[in-house]
Write an enzyme that holds these catalytic residues in place. Structure first.
Site, mmCIF file in Angstrom:
data_model
loop_
_atom_site.group_PDB
_atom_site.id
_atom_site.type_symbol
_atom_site.label_atom_id
_atom_site.label_comp_id
_atom_site.label_asym_id
_atom_site.label_seq_id
_atom_site.Cartn_x
_atom_site.Cartn_y
_atom_site.Cartn_z
ATOM 1 C CG HIS A 68 -0.394 0.272 2.517
ATOM 2 N ND1 HIS A 68 -0.046 -0.731 3.410
ATOM 3 C CD2 HIS A 68 -0.089 1.440 3.142
ATOM 4 C CE1 HIS A 68 0.438 -0.178 4.510
ATOM 5 N NE2 HIS A 68 0.429 1.126 4.375
ATOM 6 C CG ASP A 101 0.159 -4.074 2.855
ATOM 7 O OD1 ASP A 101 0.324 -3.467 1.778
ATOM 8 O OD2 ASP A 101 0.023 -3.500 3.953
ATOM 9 C CB SER A 181 3.061 1.659 6.099
ATOM 10 O OG SER A 181 1.831 1.683 6.756
#
Length: 326
Positions: A68, A101, A181
């Site tokens: 992402h 992911d 992230s």
């Protein structure tokens, strides 16, 4: 780039925050880890927005990060990474996988970059001290510390394009915020035990974004390494499977099989539609996501023991299933 958020668990599910930073979270540990951690920015060609997140060098200029973080830049979008020393380098997305992911970015025209070593996430213990490094809200090379709050936490988050990712996460109370992230979660020796990927949020704003409430989720290092190797070598990832379809219900009573692939691992083991899987080896299975995550976390060709019941019976049975190979 924002960190996907997941619905928060009840307050009783949270481990207490560590009252003191790990001794190795300062000094030598930080000095060793931060040079390998990068701030990832870019422009999405498909969604016309600015991408932002973290990543870390694992070898030969390859950076491991989240899907992402780079979503929308896989097909020609501009990518740039900023090193701990402030130097900026252009980069390309090598490959990524929305379901788990995970993504790989390659920094252009560099050599001899410092890189981090993978630790063994299977040996991580609940209560163990860990350190998160990344770029929350664009603040490069930020270090936070905490403990491992839980292991084997199935966490699903929405991805762009209507897809969703499912990870079998390490839960931590180290402060993780949007922009963390893709950054590493490391042990006291500076080895990667996870990749920070998601947070639970109490936010009710329109974007669903919020700050840390002590519920962060990281992809375990053993799984992340396997995904990284496949993305670099094959450009895609595959997963060991049971060969079943499961109902997407969540009543906490197991994963109900809705279909069995003919000739697949479950079929060969004698599993039938309507069977309810309540354990994989010693691990409690509460729902479909837990079963999928548990299967993905195994090695190809591994043999697992399932505890199986049916709704019309109080008896359970144990079934050995050999997962699909590569």
């Amino acid at each position: 780039r924002s960190t996907p958020s997941t619905p928060p668990r009840p307050a009783t599910d949270r481990a207490p925050r560590s009252s003191a930073a790990p001794a190795a979270a300062t000094g030598d540990l930080v000095d060793r880890v931060r040079p390998s951690v990068v701030h990832v920015v870019g422009d999405s060609e498909t969604c016309h927005h600015r991408l932002m997140g973290s990543g870390f060098v694992i070898a030969d200029g390859y950076v491991l990060t989240n899907h992402h973080v780079v979503a929308g830049a896989e097909h020609g979008g501009m990518m740039q990474v900023t090193m701990n020393d402030g130097s900026k380098h252009d980069a390309d997305v090598v490959a990524s996988d929305a379901n788990t992911d995970v993504a790989i970015v390659k920094i252009k025209d560099v050599k001899d970059l410092p890189f981090l070593q993978f630790g063994d996430s299977d040996s991580v213990a609940v209560g163990q001290e860990v350190v998160a490094v990344g770029s929350p809200l664009g603040l490069n090379a930020t270090v936070t510390s905490g403990i491992v709050s839980a292991k084997n936490r199935p966490v699903r988050a929405s991805q762009e394009g209507g897809e969703s990712s499912l990870i079998d996460a390490i839960q931590t109370d180290a402060a993780v915020n949007p922009g963390n992230s893709g950054g590493p979660l490391v042990d006291r020796d500076g080895n990667i035990v996870g990749m920070n990927s998601m947070i639970a949020s109490l936010s009710s704003n329109s974007t669903g974004e919020g700050g840390s409430i002590g519920l962060g989720f990281a992809i375990p290092s053993n799984f992340a390494k396997r995904m990284a190797d496949e993305l670099i070598n094959d450009g895609k990832v595959t997963h060991p499977t049971l060969g079943v379809k499961v109902l997407a219900r969540d009543d906490g009573n197991g994963a109900r099989i809705a279909g069995v692939e003919p000739g697949g691992p479950a079929d060969k083991a004698g599993l039938k539609e309507g069977d309810i899987v309540t354990r994989v080896n010693d691990r409690l299975i509460e729902n479909a996501d837990a079963l999928i995550a548990a299967a993905r976390s195994q090695d190809f060709g591994a043999t697992v023991t399932l505890e199986v019941t049916r709704e019309d019976s109080d008896e359970s049975r144990q079934v050995e299933v050999t997962l699909s190979g590569e």
